[in-house]
Design an enzyme around this catalytic site. Structure first.
Site, PDB file in Angstrom:
ATOM      1  CG  HIS A   1      17.133 -69.232  73.325  1.00 41.90           C
ATOM      2  ND1 HIS A   1      16.583 -69.154  74.578  1.00 41.90           N
ATOM      3  CD2 HIS A   1      16.082 -69.203  72.458  1.00 41.90           C
ATOM      4  CE1 HIS A   1      15.260 -69.094  74.486  1.00 41.90           C
ATOM      5  NE2 HIS A   1      14.940 -69.128  73.206  1.00 41.90           N
TER       6      HIS A   1
ATOM      7  CB  SER B   1      20.610 -65.805  76.955  1.00 37.47           C
ATOM      8  OG  SER B   1      19.768 -66.886  76.594  1.00 37.47           O
TER       9      SER B   1
ATOM     10  CB  SER C   1      18.137 -70.789  76.806  1.00 39.93           C
ATOM     11  OG  SER C   1      18.415 -69.408  76.675  1.00 39.93           O
TER      12      SER C   1
ATOM     13  CG  ASP D   1      13.970 -65.945  70.506  1.00 41.80           C
ATOM     14  OD1 ASP D   1      12.730 -66.007  70.526  1.00 41.80           O
ATOM     15  OD2 ASP D   1      14.688 -66.962  70.464  1.00 41.80           O
TER      16      ASP D   1
ATOM     17  CD  GLU E   1      14.505 -67.142  65.646  1.00 42.54           C
ATOM     18  OE1 GLU E   1      14.621 -68.366  65.491  1.00 42.54           O
ATOM     19  OE2 GLU E   1      14.928 -66.314  64.827  1.00 42.54           O
TER      20      GLU E   1
ATOM     21  CG  ASN F   1       7.217 -67.096  64.495  1.00 36.04           C
ATOM     22  OD1 ASN F   1       7.795 -68.045  65.017  1.00 36.04           O
ATOM     23  ND2 ASN F   1       5.904 -67.099  64.291  1.00 36.04           N
TER      24      ASN F   1
ATOM     25  CE  LYS G   1      11.345 -69.183  64.578  1.00 37.99           C
ATOM     26  NZ  LYS G   1      10.387 -69.555  65.629  1.00 37.99           N
TER      27      LYS G   1
ATOM     28  CG  ASP H   1      12.773 -72.724  65.168  1.00 39.33           C
ATOM     29  OD1 ASP H   1      12.158 -73.213  66.125  1.00 39.33           O
ATOM     30  OD2 ASP H   1      13.654 -71.858  65.322  1.00 39.33           O
ATOM     31  CG  ASN H   2       7.863 -72.161  65.204  1.00 38.71           C
ATOM     32  OD1 ASN H   2       9.037 -71.808  65.073  1.00 38.71           O
ATOM     33  ND2 ASN H   2       6.894 -71.295  65.425  1.00 38.71           N
TER      34      ASN H   2
ATOM     35  CB  CYS I   1       8.872 -78.441  68.866  1.00 46.02           C
ATOM     36  SG  CYS I   1       9.064 -76.693  69.250  1.00 46.02           S
TER      37      CYS I   1
ATOM     38  CG  HIS J   1       9.554 -66.811  74.096  1.00 46.21           C
ATOM     39  ND1 HIS J   1      10.745 -67.133  73.475  1.00 46.21           N
ATOM     40  CD2 HIS J   1       9.812 -65.730  74.851  1.00 46.21           C
ATOM     41  CE1 HIS J   1      11.670 -66.255  73.836  1.00 46.21           C
ATOM     42  NE2 HIS J   1      11.122 -65.387  74.645  1.00 46.21           N
TER      43      HIS J   1
ATOM     44  CG  HIS K   1      14.645 -76.190  67.943  1.00 47.29           C
ATOM     45  ND1 HIS K   1      13.981 -76.919  68.894  1.00 47.29           N
ATOM     46  CD2 HIS K   1      13.753 -75.252  67.495  1.00 47.29           C
ATOM     47  CE1 HIS K   1      12.747 -76.457  69.019  1.00 47.29           C
ATOM     48  NE2 HIS K   1      12.589 -75.441  68.186  1.00 47.29           N
TER      49      HIS K   1
ATOM     50  CB  SER L   1      15.455 -70.270  62.603  1.00 45.78           C
ATOM     51  OG  SER L   1      14.393 -71.162  62.752  1.00 45.78           O
TER      52      SER L   1
ATOM     53  CD  GLN M   1      16.322 -63.234  63.579  1.00 44.80           C
ATOM     54  OE1 GLN M   1      16.569 -62.102  63.178  1.00 44.80           O
ATOM     55  NE2 GLN M   1      15.470 -63.447  64.572  1.00 44.80           N
TER      56      GLN M   1
END
Length: 479
Positions: A53, A76, A81, A131, A197, A222, A227, A231-232, A236, A342, A395, A403, A407
């Site tokens: 993204h 992307s 996004s 991703d 990702e 992930n 992460k 992140d998740n 969210c 996703h 996010h 995250s 990477q």
């Protein structure tokens, strides 16, 4: 022929740069990575392609990889996004070639992916930041189809599939075979690894490893704790309500919110809806996740049982066919439907578009009201794609720093072992970053939160069998 960059509006670059300046303060992990590794340029001249993204936060990752010396091309991984000001800022600073804009068609999306995978001299990337796995998929499918062409002369036929995206993939491979029947073999041979990702892309990688078709080593970013558990979950929790409110201005309190799935993403979404005052119901297939939801005070039920009563429906599963057109026909007037998994196949958009008597009313970009034959409407967010990126800005920077520091670490790890020298550490398999790096990523973010860590004594460390400096948990520990 590789192009230089293609973004929507370069006049947005100054605005984008201002937002990047703010984001950098909120992304201590990436900024520390620049400080620690930047002077030595460990990725000097390394061709890195990204399919992720194209947001402000991603721009900070791009410019971190650039600071480490990488030669970068980026697109992307979602048609809705991209933040156009972020893309313009990166192009203006010449830190990467970018092919991304908000509102791409599927054909444009896959064209952008091809451009990001192709350097001006015709070569491909040496490493990939992926991703969802689309860049990885295009390479693997290209190699597969080139083998078929070499053996039988068969040219990929886009008409052979009903999947609109796969039609685009086959069209690209058909055209590249005509120009160079070994293009994707060459790209695969040059690529020494990919860091992935998200949950869905990781699932694809493990499937390829299992079947013996994975063409290069992969690092599963992930499932780094810093992460998936940040992140998740927390990402969210922040960005789902943001997207619902930006899209609809509806009050969440008092509504019935249905969260399909209670993994890390679903947990964050359910927490957000509950905190906003919604009566929150969870659907699940997994008895462990379902029991967790019960213990958190959520009702666990089936979609069929509660579809007439819900006001907000969010899919979070990473699976397909979760909310079908038959479900949508039964929903109350102006029920809000969105996806934060996703891909776009959790919601039956094809069935909705083709539904008898259904009329689409566009409210604003990425927000549509579909009026059914009975006169009742449903409000669809981002055409069933990621609502938090289609209807909001994804996010926030701090959680994405967790995250994206993973990477950056993954890219350094791949190159150190598969590029600069061949250590034999990685085979054509999927790997997870070691826990010592996971803890390092967390440690880099603590001071930003004002946290002070307690230090183990040598006696305490020996008692539980860990080093004083960590890591503190075994690899199999589930946080």
């Amino acid at each position: 022929m590789a192009e230089d960059s293609k973004v929507k509006d370069m006049s947005l670059a100054e605005f984008g740069r201002k937002e990047l300046d703010i984001a950098e303060v909120e992304m201590p992990g990436l900024m520390n990575t620049r400080e620690e590794f930047g002077p030595k340029k460990p990725l000097k001249g390394v061709r890195v392609m990204g399919s992720l993204h194209m947001t402000v936060q991603t721009a900070v990752l791009i410019e971190t990889l650039h600071e480490l010396g990488a030669d970068i091309r980026w697109c992307s991984c979602n048609i809705f996004s991209t933040q156009d000001h972020a893309a313009a800022a990166v192009v203006a600073k010449k830190t990467a070639k970018v092919f991304a804009w908000k509102g791409e068609t599927l054909e444009e999306y896959w064209w952008c992916t091809l451009q990001a995978l192709t350097w001006p001299d015709g070569s491909g990337p040496q490493m990939i930041v992926d991703d969802g796995g689309d860049a990885t998929l295009l390479i693997h499918e290209g190699v597969k189809r080139e083998k078929e062409f070499a053996a039988t002369g068969a040219i990929p036929d886009p008409a052979s599939t009903d999947n609109e995206e796969f039609k685009c993939v086959l069209s690209i491979i058909r055209d590249t075979i005509k120009a160079d029947p070994k293009k994707w073999h060459k790209v695969a041979e040059q690529c020494v690894g990919v860091s992935e990702e998200t949950t869905t892309g990781v699932h694809r990688l493990y499937e390829m490893e299992k079947s013996g078709t994975l063409l290069f080593p992969a690092i599963n970013v992930n499932d780094s704790c810093t992460k998936s558990k940040f992140d998740n979950l927390y990402g969210c929790r922040h960005s789902l309500p943001d997207s619902i409110m930006r899209a609809t201005d509806v009050m969440i309190a008092g509504k019935v919110a249905v969260i399909c799935g209670f993994g890390d993403v679903g947990k964050g979404c359910a927490m957000a809806m509950k905190a906003a005052g919604a009566r929150t119901i969870v659907t699940e297939i997994d008895p462990i996740c379902a029991l967790q939801a019960c213990m958190e005070g959520y009702e666990v039920n089936t979609l069929d049982n509660i579809v007439e009563f819900g006001d907000i429906f969010i899919t979070t599963t990473g699976n397909k066919g979760i909310i079908m057109f038959d479900h949508m026909k039964r929903m109350k007037n102006n029920a809000i439907v969105g996806n934060i998994g996703h891909f776009d196949n959790e919601i039956d958009m094809a069935g909705l578009f083709k539904g008898a008597g259904v009329v689409r009313q566009n409210i604003k970009p990425q927000v549509d009201r579909f009026v059914k034959a009975d006169g009742k409407g449903i409000i669809m967010l981002a055409e069933g794609r990621l609502c938090n990126l289609g209807c909001a800005t994804g996010h926030p920077s701090f959680v994405m720093s967790c995250s994206f520091t993973n990477q950056a670490m993954a890219q350094l790890e791949i190159w150190a072992n598969c590029g600069a020298q061949k250590t034999g550490k990685f085979e054509k398999k999927v790997y997870i970053l070691p826990k010592v790096l996971d803890e390092k990523v967390a440690r880099l973010h603590l001071s930003h939160c004002g946290a002070k860590l307690t230090t183990l004594s040598k006696e305490q460390a020996d008692y539980i069998g860990v080093p004083v400096e960590g890591p503190y948990k075994p690899e199999q520990y589930r946080y």
